[in-house]
Design an enzyme around this catalytic site. Sequence first.
Site, short mmCIF file in Angstrom:
data_model
loop_
_atom_site.label_atom_id
_atom_site.label_comp_id
_atom_site.label_asym_id
_atom_site.label_seq_id
_atom_site.Cartn_x
_atom_site.Cartn_y
_atom_site.Cartn_z
N GLU A 198 6.17 20.44 63.18
CA GLU A 198 6.82 20.00 61.86
C GLU A 198 6.71 21.28 60.92
O GLU A 198 7.34 21.10 59.77
CB GLU A 198 6.16 18.77 61.46
CG GLU A 198 4.81 18.88 60.90
CD GLU A 198 3.68 18.71 62.02
OE1 GLU A 198 4.34 18.81 63.24
OE2 GLU A 198 2.57 18.57 61.86
N ARG A 199 6.01 22.09 61.36
CA ARG A 199 5.90 23.50 60.49
C ARG A 199 6.89 24.61 60.68
O ARG A 199 6.79 25.39 59.84
CB ARG A 199 4.26 24.06 60.64
CG ARG A 199 3.40 22.72 60.28
CD ARG A 199 2.01 23.42 60.15
NE ARG A 199 1.23 23.19 61.26
CZ ARG A 199 -0.25 23.87 61.34
NH1 ARG A 199 -0.93 24.34 60.30
NH2 ARG A 199 -0.75 23.66 62.33
N PHE A 217 2.73 25.20 66.41
CA PHE A 217 3.56 25.88 65.44
C PHE A 217 3.46 27.52 65.76
O PHE A 217 4.20 28.42 65.29
CB PHE A 217 2.78 25.99 63.97
CG PHE A 217 1.27 26.85 63.70
CD1 PHE A 217 1.67 28.23 63.30
CD2 PHE A 217 0.44 26.26 63.99
CE1 PHE A 217 0.67 28.80 63.10
CE2 PHE A 217 -0.90 27.11 63.74
CZ PHE A 217 -0.79 28.36 63.30
N CYS A 237 -3.07 31.62 70.81
CA CYS A 237 -4.25 30.83 71.77
C CYS A 237 -4.99 31.96 72.40
O CYS A 237 -5.93 31.82 72.82
CB CYS A 237 -3.60 29.69 72.66
SG CYS A 237 -2.55 30.28 73.82
N GLU A 294 -13.06 27.49 66.65
CA GLU A 294 -11.76 28.51 66.68
C GLU A 294 -11.49 28.88 65.27
O GLU A 294 -10.97 28.10 64.60
CB GLU A 294 -10.73 27.92 67.52
CG GLU A 294 -9.57 28.80 67.62
CD GLU A 294 -8.31 27.73 68.45
OE1 GLU A 294 -8.16 26.62 68.17
OE2 GLU A 294 -7.49 28.38 69.21
N LYS A 325 9.62 17.58 70.58
CA LYS A 325 9.29 17.54 69.24
C LYS A 325 8.66 18.88 69.09
O LYS A 325 7.33 19.25 69.35
CB LYS A 325 8.03 16.15 68.83
CG LYS A 325 7.70 15.98 67.52
CD LYS A 325 6.46 15.38 67.33
CE LYS A 325 5.43 16.41 66.97
NZ LYS A 325 5.50 17.31 65.64
P1 NAD Z 1 -1.88 20.95 66.51
O1 NAD Z 1 -2.64 20.34 67.27
O2 NAD Z 1 -2.33 20.84 64.87
O3 NAD Z 1 -0.44 20.57 66.70
C1 NAD Z 1 0.14 20.48 67.73
C2 NAD Z 1 1.17 19.48 67.71
O4 NAD Z 1 0.70 18.09 67.58
C3 NAD Z 1 2.19 19.40 66.59
O5 NAD Z 1 3.41 19.10 67.12
C4 NAD Z 1 1.69 18.24 65.82
O6 NAD Z 1 2.68 17.76 65.12
C5 NAD Z 1 0.70 17.35 66.62
N1 NAD Z 1 -0.46 16.83 66.10
C6 NAD Z 1 -1.31 17.49 65.34
N2 NAD Z 1 -2.22 16.91 64.81
C7 NAD Z 1 -1.94 15.67 65.47
C8 NAD Z 1 -2.98 14.15 65.53
N3 NAD Z 1 -3.92 14.10 64.96
N4 NAD Z 1 -2.44 13.09 66.25
C9 NAD Z 1 -1.24 13.37 66.87
N5 NAD Z 1 -0.40 14.42 66.90
C10 NAD Z 1 -0.83 15.58 66.28
O7 NAD Z 1 -1.93 22.60 66.71
P2 NAD Z 1 -1.18 23.82 65.80
O8 NAD Z 1 -2.11 24.00 64.85
O9 NAD Z 1 0.28 23.48 65.90
O10 NAD Z 1 -1.42 25.01 66.95
C11 NAD Z 1 -2.65 25.79 67.01
C12 NAD Z 1 -3.41 25.49 68.20
O11 NAD Z 1 -2.76 25.45 69.29
C13 NAD Z 1 -4.75 26.21 68.34
O12 NAD Z 1 -5.95 25.52 68.71
C14 NAD Z 1 -4.24 26.97 69.53
O13 NAD Z 1 -5.47 27.65 70.24
C15 NAD Z 1 -3.64 26.03 70.41
N6 NAD Z 1 -2.55 26.69 71.29
C16 NAD Z 1 -2.86 26.61 72.63
C17 NAD Z 1 -2.13 27.13 73.72
C18 NAD Z 1 -2.62 27.05 75.09
O14 NAD Z 1 -1.81 27.39 75.91
N7 NAD Z 1 -3.92 26.98 75.49
C19 NAD Z 1 -1.07 27.66 73.07
C20 NAD Z 1 -0.68 27.85 71.83
C21 NAD Z 1 -1.53 27.10 71.04
#
Ligand code: NAD
Length: 522
Positions: free
Chosen positions: A198-199, A171, A303, A403, A195
């Site tokens: 969804e947020r 998101f 991140c 985090e 994909k």
């Molecule tokens: P998230 O992991 O909750 O969601 C990311 C994606 O995964 C979404 O599309 C979501 O629908 C899907 N998802 C979430 N939980 C799932 C599950 N249990 N099973 C299957 N799919 C699932 O992440 P977020 O809250 O959207 O983003 C924040 C996180 O992303 C932070 O931890 C941040 O550090 C990380 N991030 C990392 C980078 C990087 O390059 N290292 C860049 C941006 C964000």
Amino acid sequence: AAAAYGLSSTATSFPNTHEKLQQAYDTPYFIDNKFVNSSTTQFIDLHDPATNELITRVPQNTDEELKAAVASAQKAFESWKSTSVLHRQQIMFKFVALIRENWDRLAASITLEQGKTFADAKGDVLRGLQVAEAACSAPEMLKGEVLEVAKDMETRTYREPLGVVAAICPFNFPAMIPLWCIPVATITGNTLILKPSERDPGAAMILAELCQKAGFPEGVVNIIHGAHRTVNFILDEPAIKAVSFVGGNKAGEYIFSRGSANGKRVQANLGAKNHAAVLPDCNKNQFLNAVVGAAFGAAGQRCMALSTLVMVGETKDWLPELAERAKTLQVNGGFEEGADLGPVISPQSKERIESLIASAEAEGATILLDGRGYKPAKYPNGNWVAPTIISNVTPNMKCYKEEIFGPVLVCLNVETLDEAIDLINSNEYGNGVAIFTRSGPTAETFRRRIEAGQVGINVPIPVPLPMFSFTGNKKSIAGGGASTFYGKPGINFYTQLKTVTSMWTSADAISKKADVAMPTHS
Ligand code: NAD
């Protein structure tokens, strides 16, 4: 309701979501260059983080719709892979120009759905746009190698696309992360199913419209929606050859193992805990500004947010001054003039952040600046957390180990550079790190010994530009960092090598007897 925004089942434009909407609408999915309303009965409500008013309902696409998106991408791959890279480059040039033209529209959608300030949202778009611009150099990067390996014999390599590939996005960067994937996946000849989170899928939907306008053929980029169910579909669908994931560790580690077990290539960038070591010889004013921007910008939801300070020696005495600067930041709705940071993404996120602050208090840390309970007058119902600084933190505390992903800076004290390096290296994450010093030898020692994958020297958020690659380390990237996003490694991720060895010996030179020993080419 979508019809209220001129969105029919064959619309090729996405509505301007930032214009004051009369009523919430349903986000369509995007297949064969058209926006289509899902026939699902399951929706995920999306609220404006500044007001918690409903903006849109995001569908959980049905299995039939998910399969149709894959079939469309499979069909498109047959002709797309045979187009010349120069043809694909021309489309990419147009895509780049259209992103610039629609820059404000993309940023406004991000501010509305994600909450970050409009200026910050423009940066989100720009950092993605730069990946699309760099992808225009694919003709150079896709060149193979050739060597005359023996008399009359040469070996050459070709970089070929994989087929249908998928991207699963987080998101926090609604434009940048889709743009880490769309340009690189498509210019290399693949077709993509994306994909968005969804947020906040709005920016990805506008990018889909721009793909269509730029001239991508039907099915080269399809956008599907949903949460875990859609992710599981992607991971188990045999026609999908590779998965790009950016997000947190829980989802990412699961996606990496299930996708890999199903024989797919998976690249997965995960969570972080980015430290900065502060040395007494640094430029104090530059350090203070850099840290305030990098810790609290985007409400700490980057991140590469600089969330952890390691104060070496007497620099701990600078903390009150740091708190004074942080206090001057304006926390407000992202469209408001002068806003420095907006709300966090959801009420649940606010609650989690506040409980981590409370845990620090309970474990004996000092809440030097407390952002809990803040509300801007115009937006009393948003998910607000103002800048918070926690000092006297030790590595065993929950606020250090987890985090936080909010506008919270945790500060630890050490006496020497060696202690700072050991402390940072003991952390399981390794995304980014920074050092503030005016000493070349100190910076060099730090650079050599530190284990994080992206190092800033007097630079607080060292996110590499797209001529390089995004090189997290340790728990911040799955698979030991073998596959990283954009740059040459990004091109390599989306292509496979074919190696061809040819021999053109003149007929007279061919012996009458077959040689059955292993060829040595000598
Ligand atoms: P998230 O992991 O909750 O969601 C990311 C994606 O995964 C979404 O599309 C979501 O629908 C899907 N998802 C979430 N939980 C799932 C599950 N249990 N099973 C299957 N799919 C699932 O992440 P977020 O809250 O959207 O983003 C924040 C996180 O992303 C932070 O931890 C941040 O550090 C990380 N991030 C990392 C980078 C990087 O390059 N290292 C860049 C941006 C964000």
